[in-house]
Design an enzyme around this catalytic site. Structure first.
Site, PDB file in Angstrom:
ATOM      1  N   ASP A 125       0.821  -1.203   0.000  1.00 38.16           N
ATOM      2  CA  ASP A 125       0.000   0.000   0.000  1.00 38.16           C
ATOM      3  C   ASP A 125       0.861   1.262   0.000  1.00 38.16           C
ATOM      4  OD1 ASP A 125      -2.346   1.542   0.103  1.00 38.16           O
ATOM      5  OD2 ASP A 125      -2.263   1.650   2.295  1.00 38.16           O
ATOM      6  N   GLU A 162       4.252  -8.361   6.803  1.00 39.40           N
ATOM      7  CA  GLU A 162       2.943  -8.948   6.523  1.00 39.40           C
ATOM      8  C   GLU A 162       2.980  -9.978   5.380  1.00 39.40           C
ATOM      9  OE1 GLU A 162      -0.095  -6.012   6.028  1.00 39.40           O
ATOM     10  OE2 GLU A 162       0.099  -5.268   8.082  1.00 39.40           O
ATOM     11  N   TYR A 173      -5.342  -3.373  12.876  1.00 38.47           N
ATOM     12  CA  TYR A 173      -6.094  -2.132  12.663  1.00 38.47           C
ATOM     13  C   TYR A 173      -7.527  -2.331  13.134  1.00 38.47           C
ATOM     14  CZ  TYR A 173      -2.097  -0.420  10.065  1.00 38.47           C
ATOM     15  OH  TYR A 173      -0.840   0.004   9.719  1.00 38.47           O
ATOM     16  N   GLU A 231       2.340  -1.917  14.048  1.00 38.64           N
ATOM     17  CA  GLU A 231       1.497  -0.974  13.304  1.00 38.64           C
ATOM     18  C   GLU A 231       0.127  -0.922  13.957  1.00 38.64           C
ATOM     19  OE1 GLU A 231       1.061  -1.500   9.088  1.00 38.64           O
ATOM     20  OE2 GLU A 231       3.177  -2.019   8.788  1.00 38.64           O
TER      21      GLU A 231
END
Length: 659
Positions: A208, A449, A502, A538
């Site tokens: 991303d 990831e 997240y 994160e």
């Protein structure tokens, strides 16, 4: 171009480059610096630039553009180096271009360099994304695969075979990503002729951020003596007030060089010296390298001068900054100099308006000032190695680094094959070789990831972590995971668990009331299975600057701060147990590819892309200074800031807690 032809061409290019890289790893990669025996000439600035817009992207090689000035092959434009080429023009075709681009610049080399046969002339490219071929005066001198690490070539012979001191540097750079590159990607051809023209293709990736390309760091021409210091490896430890610096010096061009190593304090005093290419320097009353906010005298650096004298009397001199410190991991703690260290920091990107990923000193200095203003003591250079100058800044300022390779987006099972693994091992060799002597680097990260639940991932990461440890046994190794704790096949091999999540954003969006339960469960699950310390590597939420809502709604600044506060409440519980760090995603907004979920880039930054603070920056600033008060020593510059016009109320609260 047919898909099969493109794939074959890409594979040939990749395998050829891989062989070239393996050969290059036989030498060292010291950062070019000037000394009594070395000179450095910066070839940065304006270069001629041409994108190969032919359907096959191969016209430049077919017509051998490197054999003559690039302007004679067709139209060229000015292109600044270092910078990404994507955002420099007003042409969308250049911004989104995939394939070969060509750079050229004429550099005048001092005549004495060429006339002195005892001088070795080296051309070094700090970084070019992704695969590069390098020519000097039409002669191929190097190839390199990988977009974030340096490569170089000895061009002495080429220059001495050509007349005069002209040095025409030509660099072809290809940003195509395949299943076997790092990061990986795929080229997808659109074959529906009712919707796409013939030969139409797109580059697909599983990360991303925008796939910026070009020559991202400085191009240097530098000299060494023919008998020269090729590599230096330093490892440090201490006992009581005695520091120990183990060194290993590699010298090329001399069979029996005389090596002398001298270590000096910051006031210029010699504190230790030794003769020989290997040895240990003993430093009495040692000043340790401490992280920012952990000691009243952080980031202490000694200067190690290495002299190598060849049989003919020719001497090479290289100076290296050395920080004496230790790193150790227990089941619940991360220890620096035998004291618990808590990561309160940020994730970053090399990303800014216009320049893209191009190195820029004003931006680097601004970012470090912002990090220190916030009370940041650490950051992760996500998701690729950053410029060496940034690590040097971290060394000088005491900012701790989790050094990450470009292993981001490994989501396709075909990217776990033998070719991919061999390349990944090579990249780690390049990374360790470049960054092994930086005291700020306390841990290696081999991926971000990955699809670590896939069957091949266990063997892949076992080999990768083991190989990295064989290159450097002094630092722990990790990778950043977003997989299920019970099915992550690589987690058994890492030293520290780094988890991305997240909550209330990608999962249960809008429901911040669930963060506490879900985050506690996350931490307990991971620690219960692996009994290893955990970093929240994160977390965060997008915030469009200036967008407000009460009660908070997604994409507002209030929602971002609410998410952060809910995470922080859990962090404060778990850092008493086994959580050793928290790294916000992200330091600043950054550019991404165009999708329906991104409004001109990712907005999870606590600063805008122009480095202006959102509400979250002030929240984190107050938190980080409070944590520093609990775990560190108040630095003198904060006391001085009491008289600064920029002093704010949140800092006053922190200072009260210090007293």
């Amino acid at each position: 171009m047919g898909s099969s032809g493109a794939e074959r061409a890409a594979k040939r290019v990749f395998l050829a480059a891989l062989c070239s890289v393996c050969q290059a790893l036989q030498g060292g990669m010291l950062f070019p610096t000037e000394s009594p025996s070395r000179e450095v000439k910066d070839a940065s600035g304006l270069w001629s630039f041409r994108a190969d817009l032919s359907p096959e992207r191969s016209r430049g090689f077919e017509q051998q553009w490197y054999r003559k000035p690039l302007a004679e092959t067709g139209p060229v434009i000015d292109m600044p180096v270092p910078s990404s080429f994507n955002d420099i023009t007003q042409d969308a075709k250049i911004r989104d271009f995939i394939g070969w681009v060509w750079y050229e610049k004429d550099v005048w080399v001092p005549a004495r360099w060429i006339q002195d046969r005892g001088t070795r002339i080296v051309l070094r490219v700090g970084s070019a994304h992704y695969y590069s071929v390098l020519w000097v005066n039409g002669v191929k001198v190097a190839e390199h695969v990988g977009g974030h690490l340096p490569f170089e070539a000895d061009i002495s012979g080429v220059l001495r075979q050509t007349s005069g001191s002209a040095c025409r540097i030509t660099i072809a750079v290809n940003n195509t990503l395949t299943l076997e590159t790092l990061p990986p990607g795929t080229i997808q051809y659109m074959n529906d002729r009712s919707r796409y023209p013939a030969g139409y293709f797109v580059q697909n990736t599983n990360f991303d951020f925008f796939n910026y390309a070009g020559i991202h760091r400085s191009v240097l021409v530098y000299t060494t003596p023919k008998a020269h210091i090729d590599d230096i490896t330093v490892e440090t430890t201490f006992s009581d007030n005695i520091g120990l610096v183990s060194f290993n010096v590699s010298v090329l061009g001399s069979s029996k060089p005389a090596v002398k190593v001298t270590l000096s304090a910051q006031d210029g005093r010699c504190v230790a010296s030794a003769d020989g290419s290997r040895g240990v320097l003993k430093v009495t009353d040692v000043n340790l390298w401490w992280p920012y906010l952990m000691h009243e005298n952080p980031a202490y650096l000694y200067s190690m001068e290495v002299q190598a004298t060849a049989e003919d009397g020719q001497t090479d001199v290289y100076t290296l900054a050395v920080g004496i410190r230790t790193v150790k991991v227990t089941s619940t703690q991360f220890l620096i100099n035998n004291k618990p260290f808590y990561f309160h920091g940020v994730n970053k990107h090399e990303d800014a308006d216009i320049r893209g990923k191009g190195f820029d000193w004003p931006l680097v200095v601004k970012d470090f000032n912002l990090m220190k203003w916030m009370g940041v003591n650490s950051f992760r250079p996500s998701h690729y190695p950053y410029a060496e100058e940034i690590l040097q800044m971290a060394d000088r300022h005491g900012i701790v680094i989790i050094d990450e390779c470009p292993g981001v987006g490994i989501r396709d099972i075909r990217s776990f094959g033998n070719v991919s693994l061999a390349h990944h091992l090579t990249v780690m060799e390049e990374l360790v070789r470049r960054d092994k002597n930086h005291p700020s680097v306390v841990m290696w990260s081999v991926a971000n990831e990955p699809a670590s639940e896939m069957p091949p991932a266990g063997f892949y990461f076992k080999e990768l972590v083991s190989h990295t440890k064989s290159l450097d046994s002094s630092r722990p190794v990790t990778y950043i995971t977003a997989s299920n704790y019970a099915r992550d096949l690589g987690a058994p091999y890492v030293d520290v668990i780094c988890v991305n999540s997240y909550l209330s954003w990608y999962h249960d969006p809008g429901h911040t009331e669930l963060i506490s339960l879900q985050l506690n469960t996350q931490f307990d699950d991971w620690y219960g299975k692996y009994q290893k310390p955990i970093i929240q590597s994160e977390y965060g939420a997008d915030a469009v600057p200036g967008l407000h809502s009460d009660p908070p709604m997604m994409f507002t600044e209030e929602y971002q701060t609410t998410v952060l506060q809910n995470y922080h409440n859990v962090f404060d519980q778990k850092r008493k147990e086994f959580v050793i760090g928290e790294l916000i995603w992200n330091f600043a907004d950054f550019m991404t590819t165009q999708t329906i979920t991104r409004v001109v880039g990712n907005k999870k930054g606590i600063f805008t892309r122009q480095r202006q603070p959102k509400s979250g920056a002030f929240l984190l600033r107050e938190r980080y200074w409070r944590i520093a008060n609990e775990t560190g020593v108040l630095p003198t510059w904060v006391l001085k800031s009491l008289n600064s016009p920029f002093h704010i109320k949140s800092e006053q609260k922190v200072l009260k807690s210090w007293h």
